[in-house]
Design a protein around this motif. Structure first.
Motif, mmCIF file in Angstrom:
data_model
loop_
_atom_site.group_PDB
_atom_site.id
_atom_site.type_symbol
_atom_site.label_atom_id
_atom_site.label_comp_id
_atom_site.label_asym_id
_atom_site.label_seq_id
_atom_site.Cartn_x
_atom_site.Cartn_y
_atom_site.Cartn_z
ATOM 1 N N LEU A 73 0.831 -1.013 -0.073
ATOM 2 C CA LEU A 73 -0.090 0.005 0.040
ATOM 3 C C LEU A 73 0.841 1.414 -0.156
ATOM 4 O O LEU A 73 0.271 2.328 -0.682
ATOM 5 N N GLY A 74 1.902 1.064 0.672
ATOM 6 C CA GLY A 74 3.019 2.338 0.853
ATOM 7 C C GLY A 74 3.512 2.663 -0.542
ATOM 8 O O GLY A 74 3.626 3.701 -1.091
ATOM 9 N N ALA A 75 3.850 1.614 -1.347
ATOM 10 C CA ALA A 75 4.249 1.739 -2.810
ATOM 11 C C ALA A 75 3.177 2.255 -3.681
ATOM 12 O O ALA A 75 3.492 3.208 -4.745
ATOM 13 N N ILE A 76 1.801 2.085 -3.465
ATOM 14 C CA ILE A 76 0.833 2.460 -4.238
ATOM 15 C C ILE A 76 0.364 3.895 -4.073
ATOM 16 O O ILE A 76 0.411 4.778 -4.898
ATOM 17 N N ALA A 77 0.785 4.188 -2.726
ATOM 18 C CA ALA A 77 0.662 5.707 -2.228
ATOM 19 C C ALA A 77 1.691 6.533 -2.762
ATOM 20 O O ALA A 77 1.149 7.694 -3.351
#
Length: 797
Positions: A73-77
């Motif tokens: 999710l951090g990479a997507i953000a």
């Protein structure tokens, strides 16, 4: 947060803020999706990632599974952050201005104005911390700003930039400070501030400051003042203008709301030479404030013994008037005396140092020896001879060149001829030289007359005449003695009618610089008498003053010259004085009054000329000022005339004068040698405060008491008419502007009461792109790599 912002500035390579500046941070983006689309995408992404990892990582510990979810999710953000074209906008802001105004008008120079003990104690403590000792409202105001190396100003710098003004007639900027270093540079200028001007315009000054800062009104104004306005708009009226601009005013009251109470003895005048059993009159002025109608004792004392010689009871006049009074005393002993004129001290008197003045008088038994010389018995000679014969303080001898041989035997004052022997000539104190024919005097006798003045301290009076004096003295040793220059156009003026007749016009030197024109006991009556004296019909016109000479009276402009001409002039020649009369018609002053005015003038003039000789002092130099009384703000002009040139023989000789204010500090000034008169040094003292002064030559040194002079500096009446702090005006100003009034007792709370104000936008830096910043890319790569490594270790690949 300050350190965090400083870190971001370093990280993003944003230039640091300058002194008195700050930054305002704004985040922005250009995301192509609508907000609701982005929200649905985020919810779907979260659900998808959670479902995938719950399915694929069944055998993995829950915390590891959630760590993998967070990394994805951090990479997507971060990816979404990059897609949004995120940027950071940095706005430069400046601290708001605050203004400090110090009132430096003359009313701020009242000595020791504090009647209340607590205020007086606080004022002295502030002055002690600032390194000052004279208690005046101005010095107390300076002490607030100067104490602890400007701590008050440096505290204000934490939330403001500063502008410091002085105000009397108009507001003038003293310094602008944005850093503590600026305050350190401004402190010497604040320390040197002196009272200025002859009026106080607080309202005008406040309005001027607000207009200067109209683009960015200050967040507050601190006003250190006594609240006294003597001209123009009131402070409270200008406060309405400040309220419209939203600027609170914080007045700091300097002074006391109670009227300053004070008695002052000043301008004591007395002849330096007096005679046994001859009355001495001490003329003096008595000023009072706060004691109207009270009766006080004024006493004349012998300073050596303290014995009272004469006491009078005086009823004090209103605070706006100075009383001109006199004490008369008859001495019965010979000697050198220091006499004290003093007024009794009263309760709550602000300054007791000015209650007395000392004057030195030489009391002698011998009379003044006068030689009256003329070519023929003119009216001036006749009336003057009769007058001086009756004057008991004068021993008179006369020489009349055209007299019959029997005249000497008939007149007990007559001499056969002008003294040939120098010792005989030098035995006189004053020589009155009329229209004398120099063909009767050898050159040696003329040289002796010049030596009589130059080295024997004699006084010489020259009276012009139609035949000889002074036009036929050109090229003779006596031309040097004249205080006037005989120009080619110098000639005699004779009035042919009443309309052409004239009255001599007294100059400021005549009124203030000498006592020989005192016909009455006060100046107003003197002026009235002088303006009503009989008119004259004959005079010398077209002469010029020599350098260093002073004109006591002038001949009004005539048709022949169109300019004023010196009529009664004086200069110092060596150790003596020469007084020149450009007319021989003072005898006309006897009309209807006898010798009332003629006698007073001539006796005073003879005493004036005789003092140097009678005092018997070997004066190596003489120190004088151009007048006895000055208005504050007028430079005091000093002149040192060295009679013994051995004292100044070196070309680089420095002449230093020490000026001591009564009850105040000392100042030193250096006098400069005049190129055309190498024995004369001149200099001036600017910006003196009101008070009584004693000045003396400190360098070069003298074996006996150094030459000295006394003078007085007074404030204009408009400034000193009200010398109590106007508390109601200050509190009203604070109320109108939503500020707060502070006194010395709560001055330490002032800085905390000043509002911080709002930052002022200055400029916007070029936006910093965050979406392609190297740290953003590194974060995206780091998250993906970390997830891949963990998945590989957990055998999820």
């Amino acid at each position: 947060m300050t350190h965090f912002y400083q870190f971001l500035e370093w990280l993003l390579e944003i230039p640091p803020s300058g002194p008195g500046q700050g930054t305002s941070w704004r985040y922005g983006s250009d995301f192509p999706w609508a907000d609701w689309v982005l929200l649905l995408f985020l919810l779907a992404a979260i659900a998808f990632v959670v479902v995938v990892y719950r399915r694929d990582a069944v055998g993995v510990a829950p915390w590891k599974r959630w760590l993998l979810i967070a990394l994805r999710l951090g990479a997507i953000a971060v990816l979404l952050f990059m897609l949004s074209s995120a940027f950071l906008s940095v706005d430069r802001t400046g601290l708001p201005f605050a203004v400090v105004i110090l009132d430096n008008s003359p009313s701020m120079t009242v000595t020791d104005p504090y009647q209340e003990e607590e205020l007086r104690k606080q004022a002295r403590e502030l002055l002690r911390e600032a390194g000052d000792n004279e208690v005046t409202p101005l010095n107390v105001g300076k002490a607030i700003l100067l104490r602890d190396e400007g701590e008050f100003l440096k505290q204000m710098l934490e939330n403001h930039k500063l502008r410091i003004y002085k105000i009397s007639g108009a507001a003038v900027e003293v310094a602008e400070c944005v850093s503590p270093a600026d305050v350190d540079e401004a402190l010497p200028r604040l320390r040197e501030l002196e009272a200025e001007g002859d009026r106080t315009q607080l309202g005008k000054g406040l309005r001027t400051v607000l207009n200067e800062l109209r683009g960015a009104p200050p967040s507050a104004i601190v006003l250190l003042t006594d609240g006294i306005t003597t001209e123009g708009e009131k402070l409270s009226a200008a406060a309405v203008f400040a309220r419209r601009k939203g600027v609170p005013v914080f007045p700091v009251g300097l002074g006391d709301s109670e009227p300053v109470r004070d008695l002052e003895i000043a301008d004591v005048q007395v002849d330096e030479v007096a005679f046994v059993n001859d009355p001495i009159t001490f003329l003096y002025t008595l000023s009072s404030r706060g004691y109207k109608g009270k009766r006080v004792s004024v006493t004349l004392r012998d300073e050596a013994t303290g014995r009272p010689l004469k006491t009078e009871r005086i009823t004090l006049d209103s605070d706006e008037r100075t009383q001109k009074l006199e004490l008369t005393f008859t001495p019965h002993e010979v000697g050198e005396f220091d006499f004290v004129v003093e007024v009794q001290q009263l309760p709550k008197e602000a300054n007791r140092d000015n209650n007395r003045q000392v004057r030195h008088v030489s009391v002698r038994k011998e009379r003044i020896r006068v030689l009256l010389v003329d070519s023929m018995p003119r009216y001036e000679f006749k009336f003057l001879k009769t007058l001086l014969e009756r004057e008991k303080t004068i021993e008179l001898k006369t020489v009349l060149q055209d007299a019959d041989p029997d005249y000497v035997e008939e007149d007990r004052t007559a001499l056969q001829h002008f003294p040939v022997n120098e010792d005989d000539l030098f035995s006189y104190d004053v020589i009155i030289f009329g229209d004398v024919d120099l063909t009767f005097l050898t050159e040696r006798m003329q040289q002796a007359l010049r030596e009589f003045v130059n080295s024997k301290s004699g006084g010489l009076m020259l009276i012009a005449g139609a035949d000889h004096n002074p036009l036929k003295y050109r090229g003779t040793p006596l031309e040097d003695l004249l205080p006037i220059e005989l120009a080619p156009e110098t000639a005699y003026f004779t009035a042919k009618s009443e309309e052409e007749s004239f009255r001599p016009q007294l100059t400021i030197d005549g009124w203030k610089g000498s006592s020989i024109f005192r016909f009455t006991d006060n100046e107003l009556d003197d002026r009235q008498v002088w303006n009503n004296l009989p008119r004259m019909y004959w005079a010398l016109e077209g002469a010029l003053l020599k350098r260093g000479a002073v004109a006591f009276a002038v001949l009004p402009p005539t048709d022949a010259t169109g300019d004023e001409s010196p009529l009664i002039a004086m200069h110092r020649y060596g150790s003596g004085k020469v007084l020149f009369h450009g007319t021989d018609e003072t005898w006309r002053w006897r009309f209807r009054v006898g010798d009332l005015y003629l006698g007073r003038y001539w006796v005073q003039a003879i005493r004036y000329l005789s003092r140097s000789k009678l005092l018997g002092r070997d004066r190596g130099a003489e120190l004088t000022t151009d007048r006895r009384e000055y208005e504050r703000g007028t430079p005091v002009q000093f002149r040192a005339n060295f009679l013994d040139d051995r004292l100044i023989s070196a070309p680089d000789t420095k002449v230093t004068v020490v000026v001591q204010q009564q009850g105040g500090p000392q100042r030193e000034i250096e006098l400069k040698r005049l190129p055309r008169a190498p024995v004369i040094f001149e200099g001036s003292l600017p910006q003196t405060v009101a008070g009584t002064y004693h000045a003396f030559i400190s360098s070069p040194p003298f074996e006996e008491a150094p030459p000295s002079v006394d003078f007085r500096v007074v404030s204009p009446l408009g400034e000193m008419r009200t010398v109590k702090m106007d508390v109601s005006e200050l509190t009203n100003t604070a109320k109108i502007t939503s500020g707060a009034y502070h006194s010395l007792t709560d001055i330490d709370d002032l800085v905390a009461a000043i509002p911080a104000g709002h930052p002022v936008p200055l400029e916007t830096e070029e936006p910093k792109q965050l979406w392609n910043f190297w740290l953003t890319l590194a974060a995206f790569a780091g998250l993906l790599c970390t997830e891949w490594i963990l998945r590989k270790r957990l055998r999820l690949l």
